[in-house]
Design a protein around this motif. Structure first.
Motif, PDB file in Angstrom:
ATOM      1  N   GLU A  38       0.830  -1.210   0.000  1.00 24.96           N
ATOM      2  CA  GLU A  38       0.000   0.000   0.000  1.00 24.96           C
ATOM      3  C   GLU A  38       0.857   1.249   0.000  1.00 24.96           C
ATOM      4  OE1 GLU A  38      -3.888   0.749   2.048  1.00 24.96           O
ATOM      5  OE2 GLU A  38      -3.255  -1.040   3.142  1.00 24.96           O
ATOM      6  N   ASN A  65      -2.875   1.160  -4.331  1.00 24.66           N
ATOM      7  CA  ASN A  65      -3.791   1.954  -3.519  1.00 24.66           C
ATOM      8  C   ASN A  65      -4.969   2.384  -4.392  1.00 24.66           C
ATOM      9  OD1 ASN A  65      -2.933   4.332  -4.999  1.00 24.66           O
ATOM     10  ND2 ASN A  65      -1.086   4.326  -3.707  1.00 24.66           N
ATOM     11  N   SER A  90      -0.332  -5.113   3.563  1.00 24.52           N
ATOM     12  CA  SER A  90      -1.217  -3.969   3.749  1.00 24.52           C
ATOM     13  C   SER A  90      -0.499  -2.983   4.670  1.00 24.52           C
ATOM     14  CB  SER A  90      -2.551  -4.413   4.352  1.00 24.52           C
ATOM     15  OG  SER A  90      -2.351  -4.899   5.658  1.00 24.52           O
ATOM     16  N   ASP A  99      -9.251  -3.756   2.582  1.00 22.57           N
ATOM     17  CA  ASP A  99      -7.947  -3.395   2.031  1.00 22.57           C
ATOM     18  C   ASP A  99      -7.973  -3.619   0.518  1.00 22.57           C
ATOM     19  OD1 ASP A  99      -4.827  -3.226   2.588  1.00 22.57           O
ATOM     20  OD2 ASP A  99      -5.110  -4.978   1.318  1.00 22.57           O
TER      21      ASP A  99
END
Length: 234
Positions: A38, A65, A90, A99
């Motif tokens: 991420e 993302n 994550s 997520d």
């Protein structure tokens, strides 16, 4: 071993890795050279803390993302097609649970790649475990609507479900709006409805407490900027 996409959990806060992650995870991470993450900066920090001997410059990171294009996502799994294992991280907790990593895993499953979830902390399950609520039937709703009227309407619907279906309802809020949501729950829900507040789980200042809505009034903790999960039940 068959090339695999390893789903690598990350601590929920400034918690020692050995406190929440098994040594087996470290053994899996060490030989990996490709990671879907991420945030590259925090991923690098996590990997270095996990094993100081890792040479970060030898690793390849693919950032995933809400701004990542579909074209980029499709190319992230190229190493797997070449027989090279990868890791998916994550920002905190378990990948693909509330997520964006779920999109990558769906592609991997469609292509027939081996997907391996590793053991680690999940704030959703930890809060449910500590709440005293129904763990047989529960639903996690993520973020409630931002619009006040819609949020109030959603809260009432979720409360109806705990009485009609005996199902625990879980939801979250952006940390700086936690206090506002907590107050809204007290204004909206029935006095006898039970509310569990679980904040900063696994961290030094972990907080988890269950009371009726009426008992919470005037006694809410300060939840500003603290990762928190709210649970309601009958």
């Amino acid at each position: 071993m068959q090339a695999s996409l390893f789903l690598i959990p990350v601590p929920l806060g400034e918690t020692g890795h050995r406190q929440v992650l098994p040594d087996y995870n470290r053994e899996i991470i060490l030989p990996l050279r490709h990671f879907i993450v991420e945030n590259i900066r925090t991923a690098r920090r996590f990997l270095k803390k996990n094993e100081p001997s890792i040479c970060i410059d030898d690793l390849t990171f693919y950032e995933l993302n809400k701004h990542t294009s579909a074209e980029d996502i499709a190319g992230f799994l190229t190493p797997l097609s070449q027989g090279i294992s990868m890791g998916l991280l994550s920002e905190a907790g378990c990948p693909a649970i509330a997520d964006p990593g779920a999109d990558i895993i769906a592609i991997a499953q469609r292509k027939g790649y081996r997907v391996v979830p590793l053991v680690g902390p999940s704030s959703i399950l930890l809060s449910l475990m500590g709440s005293g609520f129904n763990g047989q039937s529960f639903a996690f709703h993520g973020y409630l609507p931002i619009d006040a009227a819609e949020r109030n309407k959603t809260l009432k619907k979720l409360e109806d479900r705990i009485y009609k279906e005996h199902q625990t309802q879980l939801f979250i809020e952006t940390p700086y709006r936690n206090n506002k949501l907590a107050e809204e729950i007290l204004r909206t829900c029935r006095p006898e409805t039970k509310l569990c507040i679980a904040s900063n789980l696994t961290c030094a200042d972990e907080y988890i407490s269950t009371k009726t809505v009426s008992a919470w009034k005037g006694k809410l903790p300060d939840l500003n900027k603290k990762p928190t999960i709210f649970l309601i039940y009958r």
